[in-house]
Design a protein around this motif. Structure first.
Motif, PDB file in Angstrom:
ATOM      1  N   TRP A 164      26.484 -24.683  20.064  1.00 33.96           N
ATOM      2  CA  TRP A 164      26.003 -24.694  21.524  1.00 33.96           C
ATOM      3  C   TRP A 164      26.865 -25.899  22.308  1.00 33.96           C
ATOM      4  O   TRP A 164      26.646 -25.604  23.619  1.00 33.96           O
ATOM      5  CB  TRP A 164      24.481 -25.345  21.228  1.00 33.96           C
ATOM      6  N   GLU A 165      27.899 -26.573  21.638  1.00 36.16           N
ATOM      7  CA  GLU A 165      28.349 -27.284  22.464  1.00 36.16           C
ATOM      8  C   GLU A 165      30.005 -27.077  22.193  1.00 36.16           C
ATOM      9  O   GLU A 165      30.875 -27.717  22.395  1.00 36.16           O
ATOM     10  CB  GLU A 165      28.118 -28.671  22.350  1.00 36.16           C
ATOM     11  N   GLY A 166      29.986 -25.710  22.148  1.00 38.75           N
ATOM     12  CA  GLY A 166      31.318 -25.181  22.114  1.00 38.75           C
ATOM     13  C   GLY A 166      32.263 -25.252  20.745  1.00 38.75           C
ATOM     14  O   GLY A 166      33.387 -25.291  20.558  1.00 38.75           O
ATOM     15  N   SER A 211      21.055 -20.799  20.138  1.00 33.89           N
ATOM     16  CA  SER A 211      20.762 -21.947  19.175  1.00 33.89           C
ATOM     17  C   SER A 211      19.633 -22.712  19.475  1.00 33.89           C
ATOM     18  O   SER A 211      19.556 -23.767  20.195  1.00 33.89           O
ATOM     19  CB  SER A 211      22.080 -22.614  19.423  1.00 33.89           C
ATOM     20  N   PRO A 212      18.555 -22.186  19.326  1.00 38.26           N
ATOM     21  CA  PRO A 212      17.209 -22.851  19.631  1.00 38.26           C
ATOM     22  C   PRO A 212      16.970 -24.283  19.249  1.00 38.26           C
ATOM     23  O   PRO A 212      17.483 -24.434  18.006  1.00 38.26           O
ATOM     24  CB  PRO A 212      16.129 -21.885  19.210  1.00 38.26           C
ATOM     25  N   GLY A 213      16.210 -25.041  19.690  1.00 37.90           N
ATOM     26  CA  GLY A 213      15.937 -26.447  18.907  1.00 37.90           C
ATOM     27  C   GLY A 213      16.194 -27.365  20.102  1.00 37.90           C
ATOM     28  O   GLY A 213      16.867 -27.257  21.185  1.00 37.90           O
ATOM     29  N   ARG A 242      19.819 -27.774  16.381  1.00 39.95           N
ATOM     30  CA  ARG A 242      20.037 -26.539  17.251  1.00 39.95           C
ATOM     31  C   ARG A 242      20.932 -25.691  16.508  1.00 39.95           C
ATOM     32  O   ARG A 242      22.242 -25.811  16.703  1.00 39.95           O
ATOM     33  CB  ARG A 242      20.787 -27.046  18.318  1.00 39.95           C
ATOM     34  N   THR A 243      20.380 -24.821  15.592  1.00 32.60           N
ATOM     35  CA  THR A 243      20.953 -24.204  14.610  1.00 32.60           C
ATOM     36  C   THR A 243      21.410 -22.706  15.221  1.00 32.60           C
ATOM     37  O   THR A 243      20.506 -22.291  15.564  1.00 32.60           O
ATOM     38  CB  THR A 243      20.198 -23.850  13.222  1.00 32.60           C
ATOM     39  N   LEU A 244      22.435 -22.231  15.158  1.00 35.19           N
ATOM     40  CA  LEU A 244      22.857 -20.946  15.791  1.00 35.19           C
ATOM     41  C   LEU A 244      22.185 -19.776  14.751  1.00 35.19           C
ATOM     42  O   LEU A 244      22.477 -19.642  13.775  1.00 35.19           O
ATOM     43  CB  LEU A 244      24.419 -20.812  15.716  1.00 35.19           C
TER      44      LEU A 244
END
Length: 380
Positions: free
Chosen positions: A263-265, A315-317, A323-325
């Motif tokens: 989620w952060e690249g 990537s919810p959470g 935040r798992t993809l």
């Protein structure tokens, strides 16, 4: 600077605290000291009732100041005009200079040397010495090589001039980098205009290659840096030492995702030097069908604002570590898919831009050594 006398700072500085009782209705602009010789921190004003301290200390431009707790990492500075009249806690001893003997700029540059920080930190006791507060008496006992005042001014002019040139060069490089990125973004928008959208799983499905571990086997492990900064080599792992970890093989051309930091690249294209190495079970590999897409083209889109927004949605959470993809949601991400010729053209443009940026990084690396080299020449 062996040809000049060593003078204790106690003969050049006077401890000069300026205490003020905290009044509940008064505003107090607060200052601090950056580590690694980076100067003063300028913070917003805080009212007396918002702080627990009952006493603060006013500082003045031109004074010498340091952080007791962070002295081991270079939190020393000359108070700059921007924070003249600001306040600090008693964790920041402040000193007046004897200007007939010592120029503020000379002392400021002297304390930008990490060897000086190490010397002062070594006066502590035990393993935790670097964490101990530096007492003002320890500082005042420290002797510095002191040239005549006119030579101090020449040294300041030399180092200040080099620092200004370095700042200008960095600004020019940053401007060029921003212009290059804007050009790339404009070219990408042109390439994908009107292109069909497909699910990434249709052209780059997830494929994991389990590794059959041998107890004495040595496995070269990779990790993925966030913010699109590529893959990196981690320490090798021994098969017999792995317990719950399940490594997977990585091949050149794979798009490798960290399933907790995507989620952060944190995803990258594996290069030839990465082929055959392994990633832990926390990494996902998408294998690109090169008849329909190129790995670098897909990576560029996924790192763009539009692409990264979809990765983040997949990537919810609410907390970073949670935040798992999702593999299912990753496969459903929609990507623009222009012709292969258009993708090849853009990949070539990416390569040229990458070569330019690599050259800029090389220059930046050389510039990073410029000031330390000059300081070594001047002070050692």
């Amino acid at each position: 600077m062996p040809s000049f006398p060593l003078i204790p700072l106690g003969e050049l500085l006077t401890y000069a605290p300026d205490p003020h009782g905290v009044e509940p209705d008064r505003d107090y602009p607060i200052a601090g000291v950056y580590g690694f010789g980076r100067g003063m921190i300028q913070r917003a004003a805080v009212t007396g009732r918002e702080m627990a301290a009952t006493q603060l200390f006013r500082i003045r431009a031109g004074q010498f100041i340091y952080s007791r707790l962070k002295s081991f990492e270079g939190a020393y500075a000359i108070v700059s005009p921007e924070v003249d009249g600001y306040f600090v806690s008693n964790e920041f001893p402040t000193f007046d200079l004897h200007h007939e003997q010592l120029e503020p700029g000379f002392l400021g540059w002297y304390f930008r040397q990490n060897r000086v920080w190490r010397q002062l930190a070594s006066g502590g006791k035990g393993i935790g010495a670097r964490r101990e507060r530096l007492h003002p008496r320890r500082l005042l006992d420290h002797a510095i090589p002191l040239p005549p005042i006119e030579q101090q001014r020449r040294i300041i002019a030399k180092l200040d001039g080099a620092a200004l040139q370095l700042k200008t060069l960095r600004w020019t490089a940053d401007t060029a980098r921003a212009e290059l990125n804007a050009t790339m973004e404009a070219a990408f928008r042109k390439v994908i205009a009107g292109a069909p959208r497909v699910a990434i799983g249709d052209v780059a499905p997830i494929l994991r290659r389990p590794v059959e571990l041998e107890s004495n086997g040595v496995y070269a492990e990779l990790g993925v840096r966030s913010f699109g900064k590529g893959l990196f080599k981690k320490p090798d792992v021994i098969g017999g030492e792995l317990t719950w970890q399940k490594p997977f093989r990585i091949h050149c051309g794979d798009i490798v995702f960290s399933n907790i930091k995507a989620w952060e690249g944190a995803f990258a294209v594996a290069k030839p030097e990465h082929h055959g190495k392994v990633g832990s079970h926390r990494y996902l590999t998408c294998v690109v069908d090169t008849r329909n897409a190129t790995p670098n083209f897909l990576w560029y889109f996924l790192q763009s604002d539009a692409g990264l927004a979809q990765v983040q949605a997949a990537s919810p959470g609410s907390a970073d570590r949670n935040r798992t993809l999702s593999q299912r949601k990753l496969a459903a991400i929609e990507i623009p898919l222009p012709s292969m010729d258009a993708q090849f053209w853009f990949d070539d443009l990416q390569q040229k831009a990458s070569d330019v940026q690599a050259g800029q990084r090389g220059v930046a690396g050389e510039l990073d050594h410029l000031i330390p080299a000059l300081m070594h020449q001047v002070f050692e």
